[in-house]
Design a protein around this motif. Structure first.
Motif, PDB file in Angstrom:
ATOM      1  N   TYR A   1       1.109 -21.295  17.451  1.00 27.47           N
ATOM      2  CA  TYR A   1       1.846 -21.539  16.171  1.00 27.47           C
ATOM      3  C   TYR A   1       3.073 -20.887  15.733  1.00 27.47           C
ATOM      4  N   THR A   2       3.730 -21.281  14.925  1.00 36.87           N
ATOM      5  CA  THR A   2       4.836 -20.578  14.325  1.00 36.87           C
ATOM      6  C   THR A   2       4.378 -19.764  13.199  1.00 36.87           C
ATOM      7  N   ILE A   3       5.093 -18.798  12.753  1.00 38.33           N
ATOM      8  CA  ILE A   3       4.726 -17.712  11.708  1.00 38.33           C
ATOM      9  C   ILE A   3       4.311 -18.576  10.510  1.00 38.33           C
ATOM     10  N   ALA A   4       5.354 -19.459  10.019  1.00 33.94           N
ATOM     11  CA  ALA A   4       5.047 -20.273   8.654  1.00 33.94           C
ATOM     12  C   ALA A   4       3.876 -21.368   9.089  1.00 33.94           C
ATOM     13  N   ALA A   5       3.721 -21.727  10.091  1.00 33.62           N
ATOM     14  CA  ALA A   5       2.730 -23.068  10.147  1.00 33.62           C
ATOM     15  C   ALA A   5       1.315 -22.481  10.467  1.00 33.62           C
ATOM     16  N   ALA A   6       0.959 -21.144  10.821  1.00 33.00           N
ATOM     17  CA  ALA A   6      -0.269 -20.495  11.418  1.00 33.00           C
ATOM     18  C   ALA A   6      -1.324 -20.709  10.086  1.00 33.00           C
ATOM     19  N   PRO A   7      -2.435 -21.306  10.460  1.00 34.40           N
ATOM     20  CA  PRO A   7      -3.738 -21.460   9.497  1.00 34.40           C
ATOM     21  C   PRO A   7      -4.135 -20.125   9.057  1.00 34.40           C
ATOM     22  N   VAL A   8      -4.807 -20.016   7.776  1.00 36.00           N
ATOM     23  CA  VAL A   8      -5.210 -18.693   7.317  1.00 36.00           C
ATOM     24  C   VAL A   8      -6.752 -18.456   7.794  1.00 36.00           C
ATOM     25  N   GLY A   9      -7.168 -17.545   8.223  1.00 38.54           N
ATOM     26  CA  GLY A   9      -8.811 -17.365   8.443  1.00 38.54           C
ATOM     27  C   GLY A   9      -9.154 -17.812   9.590  1.00 38.54           C
ATOM     28  N   ILE A  10      -8.274 -18.131  10.512  1.00 37.10           N
ATOM     29  CA  ILE A  10      -9.079 -18.245  12.071  1.00 37.10           C
ATOM     30  C   ILE A  10      -8.136 -17.516  13.134  1.00 37.10           C
ATOM     31  N   PRO A  11      -8.671 -17.029  14.114  1.00 33.90           N
ATOM     32  CA  PRO A  11      -7.745 -16.391  14.920  1.00 33.90           C
ATOM     33  C   PRO A  11      -6.826 -17.376  15.642  1.00 33.90           C
ATOM     34  N   VAL A  12      -5.674 -17.137  15.611  1.00 27.07           N
ATOM     35  CA  VAL A  12      -4.541 -18.012  16.540  1.00 27.07           C
ATOM     36  C   VAL A  12      -3.344 -17.054  17.293  1.00 27.07           C
ATOM     37  N   CYS A  13      -2.911 -17.878  17.879  1.00 28.91           N
ATOM     38  CA  CYS A  13      -1.597 -17.111  18.647  1.00 28.91           C
ATOM     39  C   CYS A  13      -0.298 -17.539  17.961  1.00 28.91           C
TER      40      CYS A  13
ATOM     41  N   TYR B   1      -0.399   4.015  20.447  1.00 32.38           N
ATOM     42  CA  TYR B   1       0.321   3.540  21.789  1.00 32.38           C
ATOM     43  C   TYR B   1       1.281   2.433  21.483  1.00 32.38           C
ATOM     44  N   VAL B   2       0.981   1.600  20.404  1.00 31.06           N
ATOM     45  CA  VAL B   2       1.637   0.609  19.882  1.00 31.06           C
ATOM     46  C   VAL B   2       3.243   0.702  19.590  1.00 31.06           C
ATOM     47  N   LYS B   3       3.558   1.999  19.165  1.00 29.82           N
ATOM     48  CA  LYS B   3       4.881   2.494  18.940  1.00 29.82           C
ATOM     49  C   LYS B   3       5.737   2.367  20.154  1.00 29.82           C
ATOM     50  N   ASN B   4       5.087   2.786  21.075  1.00 25.15           N
ATOM     51  CA  ASN B   4       5.988   2.536  22.460  1.00 25.15           C
ATOM     52  C   ASN B   4       5.813   1.459  23.112  1.00 25.15           C
ATOM     53  N   ALA B   5       4.691   0.703  22.945  1.00 24.70           N
ATOM     54  CA  ALA B   5       4.457  -0.520  23.771  1.00 24.70           C
ATOM     55  C   ALA B   5       5.283  -1.591  23.208  1.00 24.70           C
ATOM     56  N   LEU B   6       5.612  -1.847  21.945  1.00 26.20           N
ATOM     57  CA  LEU B   6       6.214  -3.195  21.494  1.00 26.20           C
ATOM     58  C   LEU B   6       7.941  -2.514  21.263  1.00 26.20           C
ATOM     59  N   VAL B   7       8.635  -3.395  22.032  1.00 25.41           N
ATOM     60  CA  VAL B   7      10.090  -2.740  22.108  1.00 25.41           C
ATOM     61  C   VAL B   7      10.679  -3.858  20.973  1.00 25.41           C
ATOM     62  N   PRO B   8      11.704  -3.528  20.247  1.00 22.15           N
ATOM     63  CA  PRO B   8      12.532  -4.186  19.478  1.00 22.15           C
ATOM     64  C   PRO B   8      13.546  -5.212  20.223  1.00 22.15           C
ATOM     65  N   GLY B   9      13.530  -6.530  19.684  1.00 19.83           N
ATOM     66  CA  GLY B   9      14.245  -7.485  20.476  1.00 19.83           C
ATOM     67  C   GLY B   9      13.616  -8.337  21.671  1.00 19.83           C
ATOM     68  N   GLU B  10      12.485  -7.800  21.853  1.00 19.63           N
ATOM     69  CA  GLU B  10      11.413  -8.518  22.732  1.00 19.63           C
ATOM     70  C   GLU B  10      10.488  -9.289  22.254  1.00 19.63           C
ATOM     71  N   SER B  11      10.167 -10.468  22.875  1.00 14.28           N
ATOM     72  CA  SER B  11       9.346 -11.392  22.288  1.00 14.28           C
ATOM     73  C   SER B  11       7.770 -11.307  22.944  1.00 14.28           C
ATOM     74  N   TYR B  12       6.917 -11.327  21.928  1.00 10.59           N
ATOM     75  CA  TYR B  12       5.206 -11.114  22.499  1.00 10.59           C
ATOM     76  C   TYR B  12       4.521 -12.315  21.721  1.00 10.59           C
ATOM     77  N   ILE B  13       3.346 -12.577  22.330  1.00  9.05           N
ATOM     78  CA  ILE B  13       2.427 -13.508  21.979  1.00  9.05           C
ATOM     79  C   ILE B  13       1.318 -12.510  21.016  1.00  9.05           C
ATOM     80  N   PHE B  14       1.164 -12.829  19.824  1.00 10.23           N
ATOM     81  CA  PHE B  14       0.097 -11.958  19.069  1.00 10.23           C
ATOM     82  C   PHE B  14      -1.025 -12.830  18.882  1.00 10.23           C
ATOM     83  N   TYR B  15      -2.307 -12.361  18.908  1.00 13.41           N
ATOM     84  CA  TYR B  15      -3.423 -13.083  18.805  1.00 13.41           C
ATOM     85  C   TYR B  15      -4.320 -12.321  17.691  1.00 13.41           C
ATOM     86  N   GLY B  16      -4.519 -13.042  16.440  1.00 12.80           N
ATOM     87  CA  GLY B  16      -5.272 -12.387  15.693  1.00 12.80           C
ATOM     88  C   GLY B  16      -5.541 -13.467  14.278  1.00 12.80           C
ATOM     89  N   MET B  17      -5.839 -13.014  13.379  1.00 12.46           N
ATOM     90  CA  MET B  17      -5.993 -13.780  11.980  1.00 12.46           C
ATOM     91  C   MET B  17      -4.752 -13.359  11.218  1.00 12.46           C
TER      92      MET B  17
END
Length: 696
Positions: A49-61, A102-118
Motif C-alpha cells: 500500500y501507499t502511505i496514504a492508502a494503507a488501511p488502519v488496524g491491520i498489518p500491511v506492507c 540498531y535501527v539508527k544505523n540500519a536505516l539509511v537516509p535516501g534509501e527505500s525500504y518495505i515496512f511491515y506493521g500496523m
C-alpha cells in the motif's frame, strides 16, 4: 557451504554458540529439525500500500524512503525510542521503534525500504510502531506469505524464518519420501519435497493447502499404523482369565446404588478380564462420577478369582485416601488391603513387602513406591492407575511387568474429560469406558466470573464461608513474583500482574486475613512439605489454602466449599473444570469464583462457558474448539508420538481417511516386511519410542 539434512545449526550463517543453545531449547539441532519445525501461523505480505492508502488496524506492507537520519532518545532507564520519518509519492509517516537501537544505523537516509506493521492515524499524521523492515531492492520476507513460528527468548521470527528459508531452498527436496507410492496416489497427496518447501514458504494459498494436507495425512497415517500394531500385539498376548462372577455380592457391600454408567463400565471391564487377553481400559468420568467404585468392583473380581490387584496414585495423600475408601468397601468381604508409600518407616515397608510376596495382601494401594525394586507380588492380575495424565506409559508398563509371565489387566482412571472419539485416538492402546452421569443428590457448584473491582466483596465472602465452618482454596498461576525479563526481551502481556502463590499467601495472612489460618502449597516444595500442607488443610488445621494447580489432582476435602481462581484467563477450560471439582464434595452448597482483569471479549466468552455448565464433556469440547489439543495430550502423558501439525480435534475427516489407508495397507502387508515398506516400518518404530518392541 553445502548443507545436508544432518548439518548442525552451527553451520548456518549467524549462528554462534549462544544462539545454537537457544535453538536447542526449541528442539532444533539440525537442518532436518528446522524443516520439521512447522509454522504456527502465516502473514500475507504480498500486497503493498501507499502511505496514504494503507488501511488502519491491520498489518500491511508500505514501501517508503527514509527522509532523514533516525533520532534516538532515552525516555527512562530501560526505555529507548528511535524515531524516523519516511515518505513516498503520496505522503509521509513517522515510525517509532522501542528498544531497537540498531535501527539508527540500519536505516539509511535516501534509501527505500518495505515496512511491515500496523498503520495508525489518518493522513497527514500517519504512524507506525515497531515494524519489521528490509531493503526494497532486496526483499526476502515481503511480497510473500510469511511463516510465523513458535519462539523462545533470544530467537526472533525473522532469524528463524531466515534459517528455515535457507534450509528449505537447499534441503527440502532431500526429505525422505516414506509414504508408499500407492497411498500417495490413491489419496492425491503432494510430493514430500514440495510439501516441506510450501509448508514454510508457500507459493500460494493453494500450495499451502496441498502441503498441509499431505503432512497432516502423513502424521495421522503413521499414528494409525502404530496404533494398529499396538492393538494386534495386545490381541496376541495372554492375560489372567478371571472367573465370570456375579456382581451381586459386591453390590451388597455398597451403602448406595451405582449409576447406570458405573454399572456399564464395570460390565465392560469384567468382560475384558474374563476374555483371557490382557485388559487395557481407560475409565473416563467427570469429577465425582464414581470411578473409584468401578476400580473397587474390578479388585473384587480379581480377588474372587485368586489374583492380587495394585492401585497406584500420584500422591501419598491420594493413595491414603484410596486406601481408606477401598478398605471401607472391600475389607468387610474379607479382602485384605495394604498400603505402601515412600514416607513409611523402613520396618513398615519391609512388613508390607513380605506380606505381598507371600500372597497375604489382596490389594496393594500406593504411590510410585510400588514400582521400586523388591516389591514383588505373589500373583498380580490387575493394575489400576489413577489420573492417567500423571503416569507415562513407561510407568504403567513397569507396574504391569511385575505380573511375571502373564500381562496383568490394566485399568486407567482419568477425570480429564476428553471427547470419546478423541480419547479412542489419544489413548490408542486402550479401550474406553465413559461414565457420563453423576450420582444422584450431588449439588452443582455455582460458578461466577468477576473482575478485579469485586475483590473486596470476594474477600468478605471468604470470611463468611470460614465463619460458617467451611474452608477455601485460592489458586494462582505462578509460584513466585515475576522476575525481571532479560534486557531487550518483552515479558508476555499481563505477566507482571500474575498472582504468585508465595507472595500472595503472605499478603493474605498479614494484611487481609490476619485472624485466619492461611497456608500455601506449590509444585516446587519438597514432596514431604507438599503432603504436610495438603494434610493440614484436609485435617481442618487451615482455613485458606493458596496453591498452584498441584491441587488439581488432590485429596477429597468435603468441608471445602469455595475455590477462587486468580488470573483465570491463564488456564484452559478443562483445567478450570478440574480445579472446580475440588469443591462440591460435601453436603454444603459450594462455589467457584473465576477472577480476571482481562477484558478481551473472546476470553470472557470462553470463561463464561464454565458459569453455564458443569458438564465436563461439553467443556472439553469447547476447550478443544478454542485451543486445539496442543500439549493437552503431550507425549509424556500417553507414550504416543507428539503431533507436530495435525489437530486431532479439527482434522477428524483426514484422520478417518488416514486410518482407512493404514488398515488397507496392513491388510496386505501386516508386518510391513515388503522391501518398499521398510522405510515406513522404521519411521513408526522411531515415533513409538516408548513401545520399542512394537514389531516383536
Amino acid at each position: 557451504m553445502e548443507l545436508t539434512l544432518g548439518s548442525g545449526v552451527r553451520e548456518l550463517p549467524g549462528i554462534g554458540e549462544a544462539r545454537a543453545a537457544r535453538l536447542e531449547k526449541l528442539g532444533l539441532a539440525t537442518v532436518e529439525d528446522l524443516l520439521r519445525y512447522f509454522p504456527r501461523d502465516y502473514e500475507d505480505r504480498r500486497k503493498h500500500y501507499t502511505i496514504a492508502a494503507a488501511p488502519v488496524g491491520i498489518p500491511v506492507c508500505v514501501a517508503a524512503m527514509v527522509a532523514e537520519s533516525p533520532r534516538r532518545s532515552y525516555v527512562r532507564k530501560g526505555l529507548e525510542l528511535t524515531k524516523v520519518r519516511v515518505v513516498d509519492a503520496h505522503g509521509s509517516m513517522e515510525i517509532t521503534f522501542f528498544n531497537q537501537g540498531y535501527v539508527k544505523n540500519a536505516l539509511v537516509p535516501g534509501e527505500s525500504y518495505i515496512f511491515y506493521g500496523m498503520v495508525e492515524g489518518l493522513p497527514p499524521r500517519r504512524r507506525m510502531t515497531n515494524p519489521v523492515f528490509e531493503p526494497e531492492d532486496r526483499p526476502r520476507f515481503t511480497g510473500r506469505i510469511m511463516p510465523i513460528y513458535p519462539l523462545t527468548a533470544g530467537i526472533s521470527n525473522n532469524l528463524l524464518s531466515g534459517l528455515t528459508l535457507r534450509c528449505a531452498q537447499d534441503c527440502a527436496q532431500e526429505m525422505p519420501e516414506i509414504l508408499p507410492f500407492r497411498v500417495r496416489q490413491e489419496h492425491a497427496l503432494a510430493a514430500c519435497g514440495y510439501s516441506y518447501q510450501n509448508i514454510h514458504f508457500p507459493a500460494s494459498e493453494e500450495a499451502l493447502d496441498l502441503a498441509r494436507r499431505r503432512l497432516i495425512f502423513e502424521e495421522l497415517f503413521y499414528l494409525s499404523c502404530g496404533l494398529a500394531f499396538l492393538r494386534s500385539r495386545r490381541e496376541g498376548a495372554s492375560g489372567p482369565a478371571f472367573r465370570r462372577e456375579s456382581l451381586e455380592p459386591f453390590l451388597a457391600l455398597l451403602p448406595f446404588a451405582l449409576t447406570q454408567a458405573q454399572q456399564r463400565a464395570i460390565r465392560e471391564a469384567a468382560e475384558d478380564c474374563a476374555s483371557g487377553r490382557p485388559m487395557n481400559r481407560l475409565v473416563q468420568g467427570d469429577v465425582g462420577s464414581g470411578k473409584t467404585m468401578v476400580a473397587a468392583a474390578c479388585c473384587f473380581l480379581a480377588w474372587k478369582s485368586g489374583w492380587q490387584a495394585a492401585l497406584m496414585a500420584p500422591t501419598e495423600i491420594l493413595a491414603e485416601q484410596h486406601f481408606r475408601t477401598l478398605s471401607g468397601v472391600l475389607a468387610p468381604a474379607g479382602l485384605r488391603v495394604g498400603l505402601l508409600t515412600g514416607s513409611m518407616r523402613a520396618s513398615e515397608k519391609k512388613k508390607v513387602r513380605a506380606a505381598l510376596a507371600a500372597g497375604e495382601i489382596d490389594l496393594l494401594v500406593g504411590t510410585h513406591a510400588i514400582l521400586s525394586a523388591g516389591v514383588d507380588f505373589a500373583r498380580l492380575g490387575l493394575v489400576i492407575t489413577d489420573e492417567q495424565h500423571r503416569f507415562g506409559v513407561g510407568q504403567r508398563s513397569a507396574l504391569a511387568a511385575k505380573g511375571g509371565g502373564l500381562s496383568p489387566h490394566v485399568l486407567v482412571m482419568s477425570a480429564t474429560p476428553i471427547p470419546r472419539t478423541l480419547a479412542l485416538i489419544i489413548y490408542g492402546d486402550l479401550d474406553v469406558s465413559v461414565i457420563d452421569e453423576l450420582p444422584p443428590g450431588r449439588t452443582p457448584v455455582e460458578t461466577f466470573l468477576v473482575g478485579e473491582d469485586k475483590r473486596a466483596r470476594m474477600y468478605q465472602f471468604v470470611r463468611r464461608q470460614v465463619a460458617e465452618g467451611r474452608q477455601v482454596y485460592i489458586v494462582c498461576p505462578a509460584v513466585e513474583e515475576a522476575q525481571p525479563s532479560p534486557e531487550g526481551v518483552e515479558p508476555p502481556p499481563g505477566f507482571a500482574d500474575l498472582k504468585a502463590v508465595t507472595a500472595y499467601a503472605k499478603d493474605l495472612q498479614e494484611g487481609v486475613f490476619p485472624d485466619l489460618r492461611v497456608g500455601f502449597v506449590h509444585g516446587r516444595l519438597k514432596p514431604r512439605e507438599k503432603e504436610a500442607a495438603m494434610a493440614a488443610f484436609a485435617g481442618g488445621a487451615l482455613d485458606v489454602l493458596v496453591s498452584t494447580t498441584v491441587i488439581e489432582v488432590g485429596v477429597d476435602v468435603p468441608n471445602a466449599s469455595l475455590i477462587i481462581v486468580e488470573n483465570a484467563d491463564r488456564f484452559g477450560l478443562s483445567q478450570l473444570h478440574q480445579l472446580r471439582g475440588r469443591v462440591g464434595r460435601g453436603k454444603h452448597q459450594s462455589y467457584c469464583v473465576l477472577i480476571t482483569s482481562n477484558r478481551n471479549q473472546e476470553t470472557r466468552a470462553r470463561l463464561k462457558v464454565l458459569t453455564q455448565t458443569t458438564d465436563g464433556f461439553r467443556i472439553s469440547e469447547e476447550d478443544l474448539k478454542l485451543r486445539g489439543p496442543g500439549d493437552f495430550f503431550g507425549k509424556r502423558q500417553h507414550g504416543l508420538p507428539q503431533m507436530r501439525i495435525a489437530d486431532l480435534a479439527g482434522d477428524t475427516r483426514l484422520l478417518k481417511e488416514a486410518q482407512e489407508a493404514a488398515q488397507a495397507l496392513l491388510a496386505e502387508d501386516p508386518t510391513l516386511d515388503r522391501p518398499e515398506h521398510q522405510p515406513l516400518k522404521e519411521q513408526i518404530r522411531r515415533l513409538f519410542t516408548e513401545h520399542a518392541d512394537i514389531f516383536n
